[in-house]
Scaffold this motif. Structure first.
Motif, PDB file in Angstrom:
ATOM      1  N   TYR A 114       0.836  -1.215   0.000  1.00  0.00           N
ATOM      2  CA  TYR A 114       0.000   0.000   0.000  1.00  0.00           C
ATOM      3  C   TYR A 114       0.868   1.261   0.000  1.00  0.00           C
ATOM      4  N   LEU A 115       1.934   1.234   0.815  1.00  0.00           N
ATOM      5  CA  LEU A 115       2.816   2.414   0.853  1.00  0.00           C
ATOM      6  C   LEU A 115       3.394   2.679  -0.537  1.00  0.00           C
ATOM      7  N   GLU A 116       3.806   1.611  -1.190  1.00  0.00           N
ATOM      8  CA  GLU A 116       4.400   1.779  -2.523  1.00  0.00           C
ATOM      9  C   GLU A 116       3.359   2.304  -3.521  1.00  0.00           C
ATOM     10  N   ALA A 117       2.171   1.728  -3.470  1.00  0.00           N
ATOM     11  CA  ALA A 117       1.133   2.115  -4.438  1.00  0.00           C
ATOM     12  C   ALA A 117       0.637   3.538  -4.192  1.00  0.00           C
ATOM     13  N   SER A 118       0.564   3.953  -2.923  1.00  0.00           N
ATOM     14  CA  SER A 118      -0.017   5.271  -2.606  1.00  0.00           C
ATOM     15  C   SER A 118       1.027   6.380  -2.593  1.00  0.00           C
ATOM     16  N   GLY A 119       2.310   5.999  -2.526  1.00  0.00           N
ATOM     17  CA  GLY A 119       3.348   7.032  -2.431  1.00  0.00           C
ATOM     18  C   GLY A 119       3.459   7.620  -1.025  1.00  0.00           C
ATOM     19  N   CYS A 120       2.740   7.033  -0.047  1.00  0.00           N
ATOM     20  CA  CYS A 120       2.836   7.510   1.347  1.00  0.00           C
ATOM     21  C   CYS A 120       4.026   6.856   2.034  1.00  0.00           C
ATOM     22  N   GLN A 121       4.533   7.494   3.071  1.00  0.00           N
ATOM     23  CA  GLN A 121       5.544   6.904   3.957  1.00  0.00           C
ATOM     24  C   GLN A 121       4.852   6.542   5.269  1.00  0.00           C
ATOM     25  N   ARG A 122       5.351   5.521   5.942  1.00  0.00           N
ATOM     26  CA  ARG A 122       4.795   5.117   7.241  1.00  0.00           C
ATOM     27  C   ARG A 122       4.783   6.303   8.209  1.00  0.00           C
ATOM     28  N   GLU A 123       5.860   7.109   8.168  1.00  0.00           N
ATOM     29  CA  GLU A 123       5.988   8.205   9.135  1.00  0.00           C
ATOM     30  C   GLU A 123       5.180   9.462   8.759  1.00  0.00           C
ATOM     31  N   ASP A 124       4.482   9.418   7.630  1.00  0.00           N
ATOM     32  CA  ASP A 124       3.667  10.592   7.252  1.00  0.00           C
ATOM     33  C   ASP A 124       2.555  10.856   8.269  1.00  0.00           C
ATOM     34  N   PHE A 125       2.024   9.771   8.862  1.00  0.00           N
ATOM     35  CA  PHE A 125       0.874   9.916   9.742  1.00  0.00           C
ATOM     36  C   PHE A 125       1.087   9.158  11.040  1.00  0.00           C
ATOM     37  N   GLY A 126       0.322   9.551  12.061  1.00  0.00           N
ATOM     38  CA  GLY A 126       0.359   8.853  13.338  1.00  0.00           C
ATOM     39  C   GLY A 126      -0.911   8.026  13.487  1.00  0.00           C
ATOM     40  N   SER A 127      -1.207   7.648  14.738  1.00  0.00           N
ATOM     41  CA  SER A 127      -2.474   6.972  15.036  1.00  0.00           C
ATOM     42  C   SER A 127      -3.492   8.056  15.422  1.00  0.00           C
ATOM     43  N   HIS A 128      -4.737   7.654  15.532  1.00  0.00           N
ATOM     44  CA  HIS A 128      -5.759   8.603  15.994  1.00  0.00           C
ATOM     45  C   HIS A 128      -5.381   9.108  17.388  1.00  0.00           C
ATOM     46  N   PHE A 129      -4.912   8.188  18.221  1.00  0.00           N
ATOM     47  CA  PHE A 129      -4.520   8.559  19.585  1.00  0.00           C
ATOM     48  C   PHE A 129      -3.359   9.564  19.570  1.00  0.00           C
ATOM     49  N   SER A 130      -2.331   9.293  18.758  1.00  0.00           N
ATOM     50  CA  SER A 130      -1.179  10.215  18.768  1.00  0.00           C
ATOM     51  C   SER A 130      -1.557  11.568  18.173  1.00  0.00           C
ATOM     52  N   ASN A 131      -2.438  11.592  17.162  1.00  0.00           N
ATOM     53  CA  ASN A 131      -2.897  12.891  16.634  1.00  0.00           C
ATOM     54  C   ASN A 131      -3.611  13.687  17.729  1.00  0.00           C
ATOM     55  N   ALA A 132      -4.456  12.971  18.481  1.00  0.00           N
ATOM     56  CA  ALA A 132      -5.243  13.630  19.526  1.00  0.00           C
ATOM     57  C   ALA A 132      -4.351  14.110  20.670  1.00  0.00           C
ATOM     58  N   GLU A 133      -3.357  13.270  21.035  1.00  0.00           N
ATOM     59  CA  GLU A 133      -2.491  13.596  22.174  1.00  0.00           C
ATOM     60  C   GLU A 133      -1.452  14.673  21.867  1.00  0.00           C
ATOM     61  N   ALA A 134      -1.248  14.962  20.584  1.00  0.00           N
ATOM     62  CA  ALA A 134      -0.170  15.892  20.208  1.00  0.00           C
ATOM     63  C   ALA A 134      -0.414  17.314  20.695  1.00  0.00           C
ATOM     64  N   GLY A 135      -1.650  17.634  21.067  1.00  0.00           N
ATOM     65  CA  GLY A 135      -1.929  19.000  21.514  1.00  0.00           C
ATOM     66  C   GLY A 135      -1.402  19.282  22.907  1.00  0.00           C
ATOM     67  N   GLU A 136      -1.606  18.319  23.819  1.00  0.00           N
ATOM     68  CA  GLU A 136      -1.352  18.562  25.248  1.00  0.00           C
ATOM     69  C   GLU A 136       0.054  19.096  25.535  1.00  0.00           C
ATOM     70  N   PRO A 137       1.141  18.440  25.039  1.00  0.00           N
ATOM     71  CA  PRO A 137       2.477  18.970  25.355  1.00  0.00           C
ATOM     72  C   PRO A 137       2.753  20.344  24.729  1.00  0.00           C
ATOM     73  N   ARG A 138       1.893  20.761  23.829  1.00  0.00           N
ATOM     74  CA  ARG A 138       2.093  22.056  23.156  1.00  0.00           C
ATOM     75  C   ARG A 138       1.148  23.123  23.690  1.00  0.00           C
ATOM     76  N   GLY A 139       0.421  22.784  24.745  1.00  0.00           N
ATOM     77  CA  GLY A 139      -0.452  23.781  25.369  1.00  0.00           C
ATOM     78  C   GLY A 139      -1.830  23.868  24.734  1.00  0.00           C
ATOM     79  N   ALA A 140      -2.281  22.758  24.136  1.00  0.00           N
ATOM     80  CA  ALA A 140      -3.608  22.772  23.518  1.00  0.00           C
ATOM     81  C   ALA A 140      -4.440  21.631  24.079  1.00  0.00           C
TER      82      ALA A 140
END
Ligand SMILES: C[S@@+](CC[C@H](N)C(=O)[O-])C[C@H]1O[C@@H](n2cnc3c(N)ncnc32)[C@H](O)[C@@H]1O
Length: 251
Positions: free
Chosen positions: A153-179
């Protein structure tokens, strides 16, 4: 072919250029409960629907920024057809170059579906947080892995594994930054199917009505490969959500 022409044609049927349904966009706008005379910016605004709804609902003033000349022209055309156009401007520029007149001066800053502009989700949060007042809204739309993507899928879509996180990590990314995360608006498979499927529909319509376009073969090839990758893997692998954060304090 020209990148922005490609997206213009493949998104001709879309008003909202991301996998959020119009009903969920309405829910997002209602939850914001903005005061009058509020100042907002939407980075990578596409056709400007989110910004125009903020103005329709709250009389918000603001700027929509997008790099595509086609989307900015669409946004301006759609704005002229709206009852109230006061207070909104659309500007064609690279979103990373946008700076409000004063740091921490806006009531809302958003970037829905274009975190690459700032170099990823975390950097996008930091950039938008630097624009809003304490208590201001930071609204981001971001994909997430629903499961580990396969190498195929990564090869076919041109995406890298590190392009995105999990739903949890996206949601948690605010707290350490004051959001503070106050809500998420998560797309369903039906929302995704509509977003992807309208691109196939728009491309097929364009091919039918513009058979002499020299870019047609390349466009049809790209869209059919993307369709196969979505149907085979992407539909079960990639999720999408809009994350609603509030700035806790001046960072
Ligand atoms: C997935 S679309 C989302 C559009 C809009 N936010 C929406 O949800 O309807 C991504 C948008 O990012 C814009 N874009 C891409 N690179 C950009 C950049 N460097 N600066 C500003 N806009 C950019 C594209 O033109 C496109 O409108």
């Amino acid at each position: 072919m020209d990148t922005w022409k490609f997206y213009h044609i493949t998104h001709r049927e879309h008003v909202v250029c991301n996998p959020t349904s119009e009903e969920k966009l309405t829910r997002l706008v209602e939850l914001l409960r903005l005061p009058t005379n509020t100042q907002v910016v939407d980075i990578a605004c596409g056709k400007g629907e989110f910004l125009m709804r903020l103005t329709d609902t709250y009389g918000a003033h603001g700027i929509g920024v997008d790099i595509s000349p086609f989307f900015i022209a669409d946004a301006e055309r759609r704005l002229k057809a709206r009852a109230s156009t006061a207070g909104i401007t659309f500007t064609r520029m690279n979103g990373v170059d946008f700076k409000p007149d004063e740091p921490h001066s806006l009531d809302l800053a958003s970037c829905i579906g274009a975190s690459w502009v700032f170099g990823g989700h975390a950097n996008t949060l930091e950039a938008l947080l630097s624009m809003v007042k304490p208590g201001g809204w930071v609204i981001v739309g971001e994909p997430y892995w629903q499961q580990e993507p396969s190498g195929d899928y990564l090869e076919a879509s041109g995406c890298q594994r590190e392009d995105f996180g999990s739903h949890f990590s996206n949601a948690e990314a605010g707290e350490p930054r004051g959001a503070e995360l106050v809500h998420t608006i998560v797309s369903s498979k039906d929302d995704w199917d509509r977003y992807e499927g309208l691109q196939w529909f728009a491309t097929a319509e364009y091919a039918r009505t513009h058979p002499d376009d020299p870019d047609l073969a390349e466009m049809v090839d790209r869209v059919s490969k993307a369709r196969a990758a979505y149907l085979r893997w992407g539909r079960d692998t990639l999720g999408w959500a809009i994350y609603m954060f509030r700035s806790r304090s001046v960072a």
